[in-house]
Scaffold this motif. Sequence first.
Motif, short mmCIF file in Angstrom:
data_model
loop_
_atom_site.label_atom_id
_atom_site.label_comp_id
_atom_site.label_asym_id
_atom_site.label_seq_id
_atom_site.Cartn_x
_atom_site.Cartn_y
_atom_site.Cartn_z
N GLN A 103 -12.48 16.18 -4.32
CA GLN A 103 -11.39 16.09 -5.18
C GLN A 103 -11.90 15.56 -6.73
O GLN A 103 -11.51 15.89 -7.75
CB GLN A 103 -10.17 15.01 -4.73
CG GLN A 103 -9.23 15.66 -3.47
CD GLN A 103 -10.16 15.52 -2.23
OE1 GLN A 103 -11.30 15.26 -2.05
NE2 GLN A 103 -9.39 15.75 -1.24
N GLN A 104 -13.01 14.54 -6.45
CA GLN A 104 -13.70 14.19 -7.82
C GLN A 104 -14.21 15.34 -8.22
O GLN A 104 -14.07 15.37 -9.78
CB GLN A 104 -14.56 12.97 -7.39
CG GLN A 104 -15.37 12.39 -8.79
CD GLN A 104 -14.28 11.76 -9.44
OE1 GLN A 104 -13.79 10.84 -9.08
NE2 GLN A 104 -14.25 12.19 -10.85
N ALA A 105 -14.91 16.24 -7.66
CA ALA A 105 -15.53 17.38 -8.45
C ALA A 105 -14.35 18.09 -9.16
O ALA A 105 -14.94 18.79 -10.27
CB ALA A 105 -16.41 18.25 -7.32
N GLN A 106 -13.23 18.60 -8.40
CA GLN A 106 -12.39 19.26 -9.14
C GLN A 106 -11.69 18.87 -10.34
O GLN A 106 -11.45 19.28 -11.09
CB GLN A 106 -11.28 19.67 -7.99
CG GLN A 106 -11.57 20.53 -6.86
CD GLN A 106 -10.67 20.52 -5.75
OE1 GLN A 106 -9.73 19.80 -5.59
NE2 GLN A 106 -10.73 21.62 -5.16
N LEU A 107 -11.68 17.31 -10.26
CA LEU A 107 -11.26 16.68 -11.52
C LEU A 107 -12.22 16.70 -12.48
O LEU A 107 -11.80 16.97 -13.69
CB LEU A 107 -11.00 15.18 -11.13
CG LEU A 107 -10.62 14.35 -12.20
CD1 LEU A 107 -9.42 14.82 -12.89
CD2 LEU A 107 -10.26 12.74 -11.79
N ASN A 108 -13.28 16.65 -12.43
CA ASN A 108 -14.43 16.86 -13.41
C ASN A 108 -14.28 18.33 -13.80
O ASN A 108 -14.52 18.29 -15.21
CB ASN A 108 -15.76 16.58 -12.56
CG ASN A 108 -15.90 15.15 -12.51
OD1 ASN A 108 -15.21 14.12 -13.02
ND2 ASN A 108 -16.99 14.87 -11.52
N ALA A 113 -12.80 21.95 -18.52
CA ALA A 113 -11.93 23.20 -19.11
C ALA A 113 -10.86 22.56 -20.01
O ALA A 113 -10.70 23.44 -20.85
CB ALA A 113 -11.15 23.63 -17.91
N LEU A 114 -10.39 21.37 -19.93
CA LEU A 114 -9.63 20.73 -20.80
C LEU A 114 -10.34 20.62 -22.26
O LEU A 114 -9.88 20.97 -23.18
CB LEU A 114 -9.12 19.35 -20.35
CG LEU A 114 -8.17 18.78 -21.54
CD1 LEU A 114 -7.01 19.69 -22.06
CD2 LEU A 114 -7.59 17.60 -20.84
N PHE A 115 -11.47 20.30 -22.21
CA PHE A 115 -12.52 19.92 -23.26
C PHE A 115 -12.58 21.30 -24.08
O PHE A 115 -12.60 21.14 -25.26
CB PHE A 115 -13.66 19.24 -22.95
CG PHE A 115 -14.61 18.74 -24.07
CD1 PHE A 115 -14.33 17.75 -24.82
CD2 PHE A 115 -15.67 19.95 -24.29
CE1 PHE A 115 -15.12 17.58 -25.81
CE2 PHE A 115 -16.52 19.64 -25.36
CZ PHE A 115 -16.44 18.38 -26.34
N GLY A 116 -13.03 22.19 -23.29
CA GLY A 116 -13.16 23.57 -23.98
C GLY A 116 -12.00 24.05 -24.68
O GLY A 116 -12.15 24.74 -25.64
N ALA A 117 -10.83 24.01 -23.86
CA ALA A 117 -9.71 24.32 -24.74
C ALA A 117 -9.13 23.79 -25.88
O ALA A 117 -8.68 24.32 -26.70
CB ALA A 117 -8.56 24.41 -23.52
N ASP A 118 -9.38 22.57 -25.63
CA ASP A 118 -9.04 21.71 -26.80
C ASP A 118 -9.68 22.07 -28.25
O ASP A 118 -9.52 21.95 -29.29
CB ASP A 118 -9.20 20.07 -26.41
CG ASP A 118 -8.58 19.15 -27.63
OD1 ASP A 118 -7.53 19.61 -27.99
OD2 ASP A 118 -9.46 18.33 -28.23
N MET A 155 -5.17 16.61 -10.71
CA MET A 155 -6.13 16.18 -9.87
C MET A 155 -6.41 14.82 -10.04
O MET A 155 -6.89 13.98 -9.03
CB MET A 155 -7.58 16.96 -10.51
CG MET A 155 -7.47 18.49 -10.27
SD MET A 155 -7.18 18.92 -8.70
CE MET A 155 -8.55 17.85 -7.80
N ALA A 156 -5.93 14.07 -11.08
CA ALA A 156 -6.00 12.47 -11.25
C ALA A 156 -5.23 11.93 -10.20
O ALA A 156 -5.54 11.01 -9.57
CB ALA A 156 -5.96 12.21 -12.56
N ALA A 157 -3.89 12.65 -10.07
CA ALA A 157 -3.02 12.04 -9.19
C ALA A 157 -3.46 12.27 -7.91
O ALA A 157 -3.27 10.95 -6.85
CB ALA A 157 -1.58 12.68 -9.36
#
Length: 276
Positions: A103-108, A113-118, A155-157
């Motif tokens: 789950q930690q790897a999926q959050l990372n 992906a969020l960083f790239g999209a931003d 993923m954080a939840a």
Amino acid sequence: MMPGYLLILGALVGLPAIAGEPARPAAVLPTPSAAVAPAPAAAQPAAAATKQAERQEIRAQLSPRRYTTLAAEIGAKVNRLPIPEGGSFKQGQQLVAFDCSVQQAQLNKARAALFGADKTYSANKRLVELGSVGKVEMDVSAAEVGKNRAEVESMAAILAKCNVGAPFAGRVAEQKVREQQYVQPGQALLEIIDDSVLELEFIAPSRWLAWLKMGHGFQVKIDETNKSYPAKVLRIGAKVDPVSQSVKIAAAIDGKFPELIAGMSGKVLLAPPPGQ
């Protein structure tokens, strides 16, 4: 006259059958009389019956103030159970730790992906100002940012459920899983209780409501310790049972006694005051 005839006649009329014998009285047969029915037992007065019921032993069992069963919210392997059975814990303290490396790897991954999209959205926004990119491209990149941000929050939840904290202070009553065991969502993990206050419930005659009020003090004798402890009424049932004419009473041990634990039982030493 024949001697046998005289003997029978004398027995019938009470005359001596033989000269010189005193006359024997004739047997008197009991006359039939009407059978006399035994008097019915007097019905016990209602008040006496109630008093008898009140003298019966009232039993109660100690129960924790709060209790619950903690269950897994994710599918994962149990990494640690820091509190053993019977151990005490504080509110918020960790009770179960899962192995959540996946789950930690999926959050990372979601954060990357969020960083790239931003970054893409910021670039498109600047290009729109320069007239090099259309409004549609910028809107698509903005939607991609929102999608990846939602993924990160999801993923954080999930990762937050990798550590199960105590909802209240208390003790571990039972461990239902062991370390290194894989559990499924919804599977029971621990039974915990809040024994800061030990409560007891019992049934009392409804006529006691005339004098029994919340806060009323009394004694309860616990079988396991063979000692009496102070208690006080916490709650009175919302309704009376019309068949048994009784009401449920909830009370609590008044004070802290380390030797008392949930599940013990005893006798409630409670009786109406004189005149009631």
